[in-house]
Design an enzyme around this catalytic site. Structure first.
Site, PDB file in Angstrom:
ATOM      1  N   LYS A 174       0.844  -1.167  -0.137  1.00  0.00           N
ATOM      2  CA  LYS A 174      -0.178   0.004   0.083  1.00  0.00           C
ATOM      3  C   LYS A 174       0.836   1.335   0.197  1.00  0.00           C
ATOM      4  O   LYS A 174       1.875   1.210   0.769  1.00  0.00           O
ATOM      5  CB  LYS A 174      -0.696  -0.040   1.124  1.00  0.00           C
ATOM      6  CG  LYS A 174      -2.054   1.219   1.132  1.00  0.00           C
ATOM      7  CD  LYS A 174      -3.029   1.057   2.270  1.00  0.00           C
ATOM      8  CE  LYS A 174      -2.596   0.963   3.843  1.00  0.00           C
ATOM      9  NZ  LYS A 174      -3.644   0.824   4.582  1.00  0.00           N
ATOM     10  N   ARG A 207       6.575   1.421   6.801  1.00  0.00           N
ATOM     11  CA  ARG A 207       6.091   0.491   7.883  1.00  0.00           C
ATOM     12  C   ARG A 207       6.865  -0.574   8.255  1.00  0.00           C
ATOM     13  O   ARG A 207       7.353  -1.441   7.457  1.00  0.00           O
ATOM     14  CB  ARG A 207       4.483   0.203   7.722  1.00  0.00           C
ATOM     15  CG  ARG A 207       3.850  -0.508   8.808  1.00  0.00           C
ATOM     16  CD  ARG A 207       2.674  -0.804   8.521  1.00  0.00           C
ATOM     17  NE  ARG A 207       1.801  -1.123   9.679  1.00  0.00           N
ATOM     18  CZ  ARG A 207       0.519  -1.110   9.780  1.00  0.00           C
ATOM     19  NH1 ARG A 207      -0.223  -0.984   8.515  1.00  0.00           N
ATOM     20  NH2 ARG A 207      -0.214  -1.357  10.836  1.00  0.00           N
ATOM     21  N   ASP A 232       5.621  -0.599  14.293  1.00  0.00           N
ATOM     22  CA  ASP A 232       4.214  -1.052  14.852  1.00  0.00           C
ATOM     23  C   ASP A 232       4.415  -1.163  16.335  1.00  0.00           C
ATOM     24  O   ASP A 232       3.364  -0.845  17.015  1.00  0.00           O
ATOM     25  CB  ASP A 232       3.701  -2.272  14.192  1.00  0.00           C
ATOM     26  CG  ASP A 232       2.654  -2.123  13.137  1.00  0.00           C
ATOM     27  OD1 ASP A 232       2.682  -1.116  12.243  1.00  0.00           O
ATOM     28  OD2 ASP A 232       1.574  -2.997  12.976  1.00  0.00           O
ATOM     29  N   HIS A 258      -8.762  -1.250  16.600  1.00  0.00           N
ATOM     30  CA  HIS A 258      -8.529  -1.359  15.167  1.00  0.00           C
ATOM     31  C   HIS A 258      -8.956  -2.598  14.432  1.00  0.00           C
ATOM     32  O   HIS A 258      -8.746  -3.606  14.976  1.00  0.00           O
ATOM     33  CB  HIS A 258      -6.800  -0.962  15.061  1.00  0.00           C
ATOM     34  CG  HIS A 258      -6.431  -1.186  13.814  1.00  0.00           C
ATOM     35  ND1 HIS A 258      -6.277  -0.295  13.076  1.00  0.00           N
ATOM     36  CD2 HIS A 258      -6.208  -2.304  12.970  1.00  0.00           C
ATOM     37  CE1 HIS A 258      -5.719  -0.395  11.750  1.00  0.00           C
ATOM     38  NE2 HIS A 258      -5.634  -1.948  11.722  1.00  0.00           N
ATOM     39  N   ARG A 305     -17.123  -7.054   4.541  1.00  0.00           N
ATOM     40  CA  ARG A 305     -18.401  -6.350   4.351  1.00  0.00           C
ATOM     41  C   ARG A 305     -19.456  -7.420   3.908  1.00  0.00           C
ATOM     42  O   ARG A 305     -20.614  -7.144   4.146  1.00  0.00           O
ATOM     43  CB  ARG A 305     -18.172  -5.257   3.419  1.00  0.00           C
ATOM     44  CG  ARG A 305     -17.761  -5.343   1.935  1.00  0.00           C
ATOM     45  CD  ARG A 305     -17.526  -4.253   1.021  1.00  0.00           C
ATOM     46  NE  ARG A 305     -17.183  -4.478  -0.429  1.00  0.00           N
ATOM     47  CZ  ARG A 305     -18.258  -5.122  -1.204  1.00  0.00           C
ATOM     48  NH1 ARG A 305     -19.145  -5.174  -0.806  1.00  0.00           N
ATOM     49  NH2 ARG A 305     -17.552  -5.551  -2.109  1.00  0.00           N
ATOM     50  N   GLU A 347      -3.003   5.720   9.413  1.00  0.00           N
ATOM     51  CA  GLU A 347      -1.771   5.406   9.883  1.00  0.00           C
ATOM     52  C   GLU A 347      -0.804   6.224   9.106  1.00  0.00           C
ATOM     53  O   GLU A 347       0.337   6.253   9.390  1.00  0.00           O
ATOM     54  CB  GLU A 347      -1.657   3.762   9.709  1.00  0.00           C
ATOM     55  CG  GLU A 347      -2.576   2.893  10.677  1.00  0.00           C
ATOM     56  CD  GLU A 347      -2.621   1.598  10.164  1.00  0.00           C
ATOM     57  OE1 GLU A 347      -1.970   0.669  10.986  1.00  0.00           O
ATOM     58  OE2 GLU A 347      -3.410   1.171   9.445  1.00  0.00           O
TER      59      GLU A 347
END
Length: 425
Positions: A14, A91, A148, A208, A285, A387
């Site tokens: 990402k 990250r 993290d 989260h 979902r 984030e």
């Protein structure tokens, strides 16, 4: 001057492109199926047509190269802004006990991250691949690691030491570390702002919820406990991870099925959780929608998830003391209200008074919302997390020489006049 942020996982990356300081977001996107074949890359830039492109096969190096090419694409990309990247924020899942805050990556830092790979083999290996790829393609700019685990270094020893042979902790680092730190930072600072109180005066439970799920008990603005442990496997029920269960099941099933430690680890991380209960490898979902309309196993999975979350909330109320607020992330669409309703129902005895109409109204839009009654002693907020903004602002602060760590840094999202970014994807 712009900052590129990368979240690299085993089979996806990402990415976001921010202005210096994170005030503006120029682009965001995702590379899927890295290393698997049938790879795709998406890119969304405000005011431009969204780009999706399929490629046959890429590793992490080729995936980062694809990202840079997409950002420079004359039709879909960001034009001259792509040439203004001055730093990359990466990250990194596991910083162990060594890294208490974000740091500029040098050879020694990279060696240390590599040594910690055994604590998070599914995560740090991909993080390292992304760092090496980006550093190779952008060698003349700083690269910063955002961990993290760093937000949870404030946990007391009685919260992070396991009731196992103490030498395992001393020799192998077996202890609770916690994850999703940047998300819990963002949620806690936004909640404090919505409460109109300094973060150091706030007691919170932040939740989260994504593919991974973690809760954090926050007293006076700092983490004192969190649900994930040595690895991201412990805690709440997740999309494919089991969360908490009787450890004796491991040896029992290994003997019954004659499987190896590697095989049981794969089952617990990739074939359990909601997937294990429903048999559906589907987006959250879709599980929520099916549960709300009577699908038996989807409803069972959702009831199990809500029950576990409810138990964690109760435990963290006891750990934190008088609570100001509970914070949920959101992002799984309009049916997320149903999961929150199951979780919050019955907690009125703790001073949590949900407003079910407000909860339903806090649907699929990425907006902050209060979902308890005005008279509720404990507030409950729905706050879309960001984030990547934490990554960008850590990078900016470090390179500007004004970084004081996540406990003292002046994040823009902690200010009353902050306006949350609307995702461009």
């Amino acid at each position: 001057m712009n900052i590129l942020t990368l979240s690299c996982w085993s089979h996806s990356i990402k990415y976001h492109l921010f202005s210096w300081g994170g005030e503006s977001i120029f682009a965001t996107g995702l590379v899927n199926r890295v290393g698997l074949g049938g790879t795709s890359i998406s890119l969304k830039v405000p005011g431009r047509e969204e780009m999706t492109r399929d490629v046959e096969f890429v590793d992490h190096l080729e995936a980062v190269s694809l990202i840079l090419d997409a950002l420079n694409d004359p039709r879909y990309g960001v034009g001259e802004e792509a040439g203004r990247i001055v730093a990359v924020g990466h990250r990194v899942a596991h910083g162990g006990e060594r890294f208490h805050h974000s740091v500029v990556i040098d050879d020694q830092v990279l060696v240390a991250i590599r040594e910690l790979q055994q604590l998070a083999p599914l995560h740090n290996a991909a993080n390292i691949a992304g760092i090496e790829a980006a550093a190779g393609l952008l060698p003349h700019i700083p690269h910063v690691a955002i961990f993290d685990t760093a937000f949870h270094v404030t946990m007391p020893d009685f919260a992070y030491v396991y009731p196992l042979p103490y030498e395992w902790y001393k020799r192998f680092g077996v202890r609770r570390y916690g994850f999703h730190g940047p998300s819990h930072i963002y949620l806690s600072r936004r909640a404090a702002t919505l409460l109109g109180k300094p973060a150091v005066d706030c007691n919170l439970v932040t939740i989260h919820i994504d593919k991974g799920v973690s809760l954090c008990a926050i007293r006076n603005g700092v983490s004192i406990d969190t649900s994930m442990g040595l690895t991201p496997l412990e805690g709440a029920i997740m999309e494919t991870r089991s969360g908490d269960f009787d450890a004796g099941i491991i040896s029992f099933i290994m003997q019954q099925l004659n499987i190896s430690a590697r095989e049981i680890d794969s089952i617990l991380n990739q074939k359990s959780g909601i997937l294990g209960i429903t048999g559906w490898h589907a987006e959250r979902r879709l599980i929520l929608e099916a549960a709300s309309t009577g699908h038996v196993r989807c409803r069972l999975a959702l009831d199990m998830e809500a029950y576990r979350l409810k138990k964690y909330i109760g435990a963290y109320l006891a750990a934190v003391g008088p609570l100001d607020a509970i914070v949920f992330t959101t992002g799984a669409g309009e049916w997320e209200w149903f999961a929150r309703e199951l979780t919050l129902g019955g907690l009125e005895c703790f001073g949590i008074l949900p407003d079910w109409e407000r909860n339903r109204a806090a649907g699929s839009e990425r907006k902050e919302a209060l979902i308890t009654a005005d008279a509720s002693p404990v507030k409950v907020f729905v706050i879309p997390t960001d984030e990547e903004l934490v990554f960008a602002q850590d990078v900016t602060a470090i390179l500007s020489g004004g970084y004081g760590g996540h406990l003292h840094d002046d994040y823009s999202f902690a200010r009353p006049d902050f306006v949350p970014h609307q995702s461009v994807v």
